[in-house]
Design a protein around this motif. Structure first.
Motif, PDB file in Angstrom:
ATOM      1  N   VAL A   1      95.314  67.958  -7.100  1.00 53.32           N
ATOM      2  CA  VAL A   1      95.576  66.555  -7.384  1.00 53.32           C
ATOM      3  C   VAL A   1      96.401  66.388  -8.641  1.00 53.32           C
ATOM      4  N   GLY A   2      97.338  65.485  -8.600  1.00 52.59           N
ATOM      5  CA  GLY A   2      98.092  65.114  -9.778  1.00 52.59           C
ATOM      6  C   GLY A   2      98.901  66.223 -10.404  1.00 52.59           C
ATOM      7  N   GLY A   3      99.040  67.362  -9.726  1.00 52.88           N
ATOM      8  CA  GLY A   3      99.757  68.474 -10.328  1.00 52.88           C
ATOM      9  C   GLY A   3      99.043  69.019 -11.550  1.00 52.88           C
TER      10      GLY A   3
ATOM     11  N   ILE B   1      90.949  60.810 -10.692  1.00 50.97           N
ATOM     12  CA  ILE B   1      91.356  61.817  -9.711  1.00 50.97           C
ATOM     13  C   ILE B   1      90.877  63.197 -10.136  1.00 50.97           C
ATOM     14  N   GLU B   2      91.029  63.503 -11.408  1.00 48.51           N
ATOM     15  CA  GLU B   2      90.582  64.808 -11.907  1.00 48.51           C
ATOM     16  C   GLU B   2      89.080  64.965 -11.757  1.00 48.51           C
ATOM     17  N   LYS B   3      88.330  63.889 -12.022  1.00 45.43           N
ATOM     18  CA  LYS B   3      86.861  63.941 -11.870  1.00 45.43           C
ATOM     19  C   LYS B   3      86.481  64.179 -10.411  1.00 45.43           C
ATOM     20  N   ILE B   4      87.142  63.462  -9.489  1.00 41.05           N
ATOM     21  CA  ILE B   4      86.874  63.652  -8.053  1.00 41.05           C
ATOM     22  C   ILE B   4      87.192  65.077  -7.647  1.00 41.05           C
ATOM     23  N   TRP B   5      88.313  65.614  -8.161  1.00 36.66           N
ATOM     24  CA  TRP B   5      88.738  66.976  -7.814  1.00 36.66           C
ATOM     25  C   TRP B   5      87.713  68.003  -8.291  1.00 36.66           C
ATOM     26  N   GLU B   6      87.208  67.806  -9.509  1.00 30.79           N
ATOM     27  CA  GLU B   6      86.225  68.742 -10.039  1.00 30.79           C
ATOM     28  C   GLU B   6      84.924  68.681  -9.243  1.00 30.79           C
ATOM     29  N   ASP B   7      84.496  67.470  -8.856  1.00 35.65           N
ATOM     30  CA  ASP B   7      83.266  67.328  -8.060  1.00 35.65           C
ATOM     31  C   ASP B   7      83.443  67.943  -6.684  1.00 35.65           C
ATOM     32  N   LYS B   8      84.662  67.797  -6.119  1.00 35.39           N
ATOM     33  CA  LYS B   8      84.942  68.327  -4.771  1.00 35.39           C
ATOM     34  C   LYS B   8      84.860  69.855  -4.756  1.00 35.39           C
ATOM     35  N   ASN B   9      85.290  70.466  -5.840  1.00 33.72           N
ATOM     36  CA  ASN B   9      85.348  71.919  -5.880  1.00 33.72           C
ATOM     37  C   ASN B   9      84.185  72.530  -6.636  1.00 33.72           C
TER      38      ASN B   9
END
Length: 378
Positions: free
Chosen positions: A189-191, A370-378
């Motif tokens: 996400v977001g590069g 977005i970064e928080k969602i990405w970290e929770d997803k992974n």
């Protein structure tokens, strides 16, 4: 000292509902043949060993057989987990496997000790750093400023206390800025997953995983070896290989590749149904390739996939290029959307809905969410 560098095996992967296990079993045998020919001291497997964090049993058995054969050949093997792997599952039994010359990086714990190999020029320090995100590093170094992936890698490397006067190798799995991606890779996400190459300046060789096309980054000794197999039609023109690294005295590193020939290659053809189904057309083709066929007929051909699979048994993808499809959104536009980051897509949506751009405060908020969602997803 000689090393063989491989990565991104993605064992257990399925592409367009085709299992890659047979192809993976074949390519691992060919890698073992290269090991027999080259007689390296070590093999590096730089992450994404499996395609999923919970791999199928057949994939586990395939890796088990591969590692057993490397151990019998008295080759030291170094493995890290990638973003597709579960670091904890990959590391299971790691302390026991060390007795067989198989070194598996544990899940990141703030400590990255080196494994030392020795030759006539002295020690070579090998550091195994699995795929990490900023949140993983920040957990152990709360006093450090860790806001992005470059910060995370910088902090993780600093704690290694690397001696720049000795020969040092790091095996890691990250997206280093400047690398060229393929469709089959997962875009963050977001590069935000970009890592600056300068964090690796004290390493004589950087064995990277994550990017599917073989390539160097900034200097010859920072290298992605690429996948041993093609996993998307965007990789059709890739020459898959293993990377062979010969390290002599400090500053003397020679890198070459050895091409790998797959069980099934990938191929694209285009024409009308009658053209591609004509014997004179396909007689000269390797019809066992994984195929992408683009039909130019103006009308859809009834049951085209089933009919063409009689001729091309490994037909993976069928689409049309005609006035009707060209009247829709162009392929280039679709590809452009696919290559955009989630932040870019959200920004476009906001502008269309509100007829104005987001301000800086809004941009920072969306980036953080977005970064928080990405970290929770992974």
């Amino acid at each position: 000292m000689k090393f063989i560098h491989i990565s991104d095996l993605h064992l257990g992967k399925r592409v367009n509902e085709f299992s890659m296990l047979e192809d993976q079993r074949d390519i691992l045998k060919k890698i073992l043949t290269v090991v027999d020919e080259e007689k390296p001291e070590a093999v590096f497997i730089a992450g994404d060993v499996y395609d999923k964090s919970i791999p199928p049993i057949e994939a586990i058995q395939l890796l088990d057989d591969f590692l057993c054969q490397l151990s019998r050949k008295k080759v030291q093997t170094f493995i890290i987990s990638g973003n597709h792997d579960s670091a904890e599952r990959i590391a299971f039994g790691g302390r026991l496997m060390r007795e067989s010359g198989v070194y598996v990086a544990p899940a990141y714990s703030g400590n990255t000790d080196s494994i030392v190999l020795t030759d006539e020029w002295g020690p070579v320090n090998i550091y195994l750093l699995p795929f990490v995100k900023p949140v993983n590093v920040k957990h152990f170094f709360e006093e450090e400023q860790v806001e992005n992936y470059t910060d995370a890698l910088r902090v993780a490397v600093e704690q290694m206390k690397v001696n720049p006067d000795e020969r040092n190798v790091i095996v890691t799995h990250q997206f280093v800025t400047g690398a060229k991606r393929s469709e089959s890779e997962e875009i963050s996400v977001g590069g935000t997953d970009n890592v600056d190459v300068n964090v690796f300046e004290n390493f004589d060789y950087v064995a990277l995983g994550h990017i599917h096309g073989p390539q160097k980054i900034s200097r010859e000794t920072v290298r992605y070896c690429g996948t041993p197999l093609k996993y998307s039609f965007s990789e059709i023109h890739h020459k898959k290989s293993v990377t062979i690294v010969e390290m002599k005295q400090k500053g003397n590193v020679v890198i070459r590749t050895k091409e790998l020939n797959p069980l099934h290659d990938w191929y694209e053809i285009k024409g009308s149904y009658m053209e591609v189904a004509e014997k004179s057309y396909y007689d000269s083709l390797d019809r066992n390739c994984y195929m992408h066929i683009t039909l130019t007929d103006e009308e859809d051909i009834p049951d085209a996939v089933r009919k063409l699979q009689v001729i091309y048994p490994n037909l993976m993808k069928l689409d049309y290029d005609n006035q009707r499809t060209r009247g829709r959104k162009s392929f280039a536009d679709v590809q452009e959307v696919e290559e955009k980051t989630p932040f870019d897509i959200f920004e476009d949506l906001y502008e269309k809905q509100n007829n104005q751009e987001m301000n800086e405060e809004q941009k920072q908020l969306i980036h953080s969410l977005i970064e928080k969602i990405w970290e929770d997803k992974n």
